[in-house]
Design a protein around this motif. Structure first.
Motif, short mmCIF file in Angstrom:
data_model
loop_
_atom_site.label_atom_id
_atom_site.label_comp_id
_atom_site.label_asym_id
_atom_site.label_seq_id
_atom_site.Cartn_x
_atom_site.Cartn_y
_atom_site.Cartn_z
N LEU A 1 0.83 -1.22 0.00
CA LEU A 1 0.00 0.00 0.00
C LEU A 1 0.86 1.27 0.00
N LEU A 2 2.01 1.20 0.65
CA LEU A 2 2.91 2.36 0.64
C LEU A 2 3.43 2.62 -0.78
N LEU A 3 3.86 1.52 -1.42
CA LEU A 3 4.34 1.64 -2.80
C LEU A 3 3.25 2.22 -3.71
N PHE A 4 2.05 1.70 -3.53
CA PHE A 4 0.91 2.15 -4.33
C PHE A 4 0.67 3.65 -4.14
N ALA A 5 0.64 4.08 -2.87
CA ALA A 5 0.35 5.49 -2.57
C ALA A 5 1.43 6.39 -3.16
N GLN A 6 2.68 5.94 -3.12
CA GLN A 6 3.77 6.78 -3.63
C GLN A 6 3.78 6.83 -5.16
N GLU A 7 3.38 5.73 -5.78
CA GLU A 7 3.27 5.73 -7.24
C GLU A 7 2.15 6.66 -7.69
N LEU A 8 1.05 6.64 -6.94
CA LEU A 8 -0.14 7.39 -7.34
C LEU A 8 -0.04 8.88 -7.01
N PHE A 9 0.46 9.18 -5.82
CA PHE A 9 0.44 10.58 -5.37
C PHE A 9 1.83 11.22 -5.28
N GLY A 10 2.89 10.46 -5.55
CA GLY A 10 4.23 11.04 -5.51
C GLY A 10 5.10 10.43 -4.44
N LYS A 11 6.41 10.46 -4.70
CA LYS A 11 7.40 9.75 -3.87
C LYS A 11 7.42 10.17 -2.39
N ASP A 12 7.00 11.42 -2.13
CA ASP A 12 7.08 11.91 -0.74
C ASP A 12 5.85 11.56 0.09
N THR A 13 4.89 10.86 -0.55
CA THR A 13 3.64 10.56 0.15
C THR A 13 3.87 9.61 1.33
N LYS A 14 3.25 9.94 2.46
CA LYS A 14 3.32 9.05 3.63
C LYS A 14 1.96 8.39 3.79
N ILE A 15 1.97 7.22 4.46
CA ILE A 15 0.69 6.57 4.75
C ILE A 15 0.55 6.35 6.25
N ARG A 16 -0.71 6.21 6.68
CA ARG A 16 -0.92 5.80 8.07
C ARG A 16 -2.14 4.89 8.10
N LEU A 17 -2.06 3.87 8.95
CA LEU A 17 -3.17 2.91 9.05
C LEU A 17 -3.86 3.09 10.40
N ARG A 18 -5.17 3.28 10.33
CA ARG A 18 -5.96 3.42 11.56
C ARG A 18 -6.81 2.18 11.75
N PRO A 19 -6.90 1.65 12.96
CA PRO A 19 -7.74 0.47 13.20
C PRO A 19 -9.18 0.73 12.79
N SER A 20 -9.78 -0.30 12.20
CA SER A 20 -11.15 -0.14 11.74
C SER A 20 -11.87 -1.48 11.85
N TYR A 21 -13.05 -1.57 11.25
CA TYR A 21 -13.74 -2.86 11.30
C TYR A 21 -14.41 -3.19 9.97
N PHE A 22 -14.18 -4.37 9.45
CA PHE A 22 -14.95 -4.95 8.34
C PHE A 22 -15.21 -6.40 8.73
N PRO A 23 -16.38 -6.94 8.42
CA PRO A 23 -16.67 -8.32 8.82
C PRO A 23 -15.70 -9.34 8.21
N PHE A 24 -15.13 -9.01 7.06
CA PHE A 24 -14.34 -9.99 6.30
C PHE A 24 -12.83 -9.86 6.51
N THR A 25 -12.39 -8.89 7.31
CA THR A 25 -10.95 -8.79 7.59
C THR A 25 -10.73 -8.67 9.10
N GLU A 26 -9.61 -9.23 9.55
CA GLU A 26 -9.26 -9.16 10.97
C GLU A 26 -7.76 -9.33 11.12
#
Ligand code: PHE
Length: 345
Positions: free
Chosen positions: A231-256
């Motif tokens: 996902l980091l690679l994806f974000a940097q390809e899409l929005f530029g090399k300096d893009t940072k990512i952050r993951l926040r806890p969430s909920y979906f029934p199909f992922t854990e």
């Protein structure tokens, strides 16, 4: 007498001009038709004395040939003039062909597909009209999960007693995960772009249909770190090399565990501005490790295999890349809006 008239007529004919076929035809009639002036002289030939007949005959024939040739010559000039008048002027400016532009959703979809293709993902596809199993049940949604509700889902066929028999319009592309896992043995590495439907009032920020891209990777020893790196690679390809990512806890029934991913604001670079509501971050997708229940539902041994999944809205990404404020623009086909994306090709 007759000789003089022949000479006079010849002089007259040699002066003739004609600007078009019509006036030319009038001249031909005037001189050469049955009642024409040259023909009239032939009629007078009878009255000429026998000793002069030979000379007159010769002169008359000469006159007729002269007149015929003159008319023919004028005809050629007329034709040439007309041709010249109808000639196409190749120096005139051409009427430009109006070439269409690719729709912004198609542009961004292609860009995202290209990025994931480079990372080894292949394309998968599934139907928009789906059954409950592929959209909800196999994805670990409880029978009374609110997403199944009329408010969210469009029903093609609703079964009062058994939700699993419902036929619906898919409300997310996660249904293609299920279809792929049912069909294919791991390793699986796919992305599925597609249209999804939700029963929502149409406003600037919500629509009853939109587009998603789903990602799924199933193999032995797939970890959350793998997900984060992709996902980091994806974000940097899409929005530029300096893009940072952050993951926040969430909920979906199909992922854990589940998470939502933010990228650093593409306008202020993370400083905080009106666009990112002064947080420095904008949300772009949902993701997580595939819940073991989902793997088992699809016939994959969850003790051997693990995997991650992510899902993003193409409209959302397009809004972020091109600052489109109103979702409705995407489906109104206003040529002025579409033309703005000409340079993005
Ligand atoms: N299907 C989710 C949605 O429509 C997105 C998602 C996909 C989340 C895959 C996690 C994993 O919101």
């Amino acid at each position: 007498m007759l000789l003089e008239r022949i000479e006079a007529l010849k002089a007259q004919i040699s002066e003739l001009t004609a600007s078009n076929e019509e006036t030319l035809e009038a001249l031909r009639i005037k001189y050469l038709s049955k009642k024409g002036e040259v023909t009239a002289l032939f009629n007078e030939f009878r009255n000429v004395s026998p000793e002069l007949k030979r000379e007159f005959g010769q002169k008359l024939n000469e006159l007729k040939t002269f007149a015929t040739e003159k008319i023919n010559e004028l005809r050629e000039t007329c034709k040439a003039q007309e041709k010249e008048a109808n000639k196409i002027d190749i120096t005139r400016p051409a009427t430009p062909d109006v070439v269409g532009t690719r729709h912004p959703i198609s542009l961004v979809r292609k860009e995202i597909i290209d990025i994931f293709s480079r990372l080894g993902f292949t394309l998968a596809d599934g139907p928009e009209v789906e059954d409950d199993w592929h959209v909800f049940s196999a994805l670990n949604f409880a029978a009374d999960h609110p997403a199944r509700d009329m408010q969210d889902t469009f029903f093609i066929n609703q079964d009062e007693k058994e939700v699993q028999r419902n036929i619906i319009l898919r409300s997310h592309t996660s249904s293609v995960q299920v279809r792929t896992m049912e069909r294919q043995k791991p390793p699986i590495r796919i992305i599925c772009p597609g249209r999804v439907y939700r029963n929502e009032a149409i406003t600037a920020r919500a629509h009853c249909f939109f587009h998603q891209i789903e990602g799924l990777y199933i193999d032995k020893n797939v970890s959350f770190a793998d997900l984060k790196q992709v996902l980091l690679l994806f974000a940097q390809e899409l929005f530029g090399k300096d893009t940072k990512i952050r993951l926040r806890p969430s909920y979906f029934p199909f992922t854990e565990p589940s998470a939502e991913m933010d990228v650093s604001c593409m306008l202020c670079g993370g400083e905080g501005c009106g666009f990112c509501k002064h947080t420095g971050w904008v949300e772009i997708l949902g993701c997580g490790m595939v819940d073991p229940n989902v793997l088992e539902s699809c016939g994959i041994d969850s003790k051997v295999y693990s995997g991650y999944a992510f899902g993003l809205g193409i409209e959302r990404i397009t809004n972020l890349k091109y600052m489109v404020k109103d979702l409705r623009m995407f489906s109104e086909n206003d040529v002025r809006f579409l033309n703005e994306f000409q340079a993005a090709h």
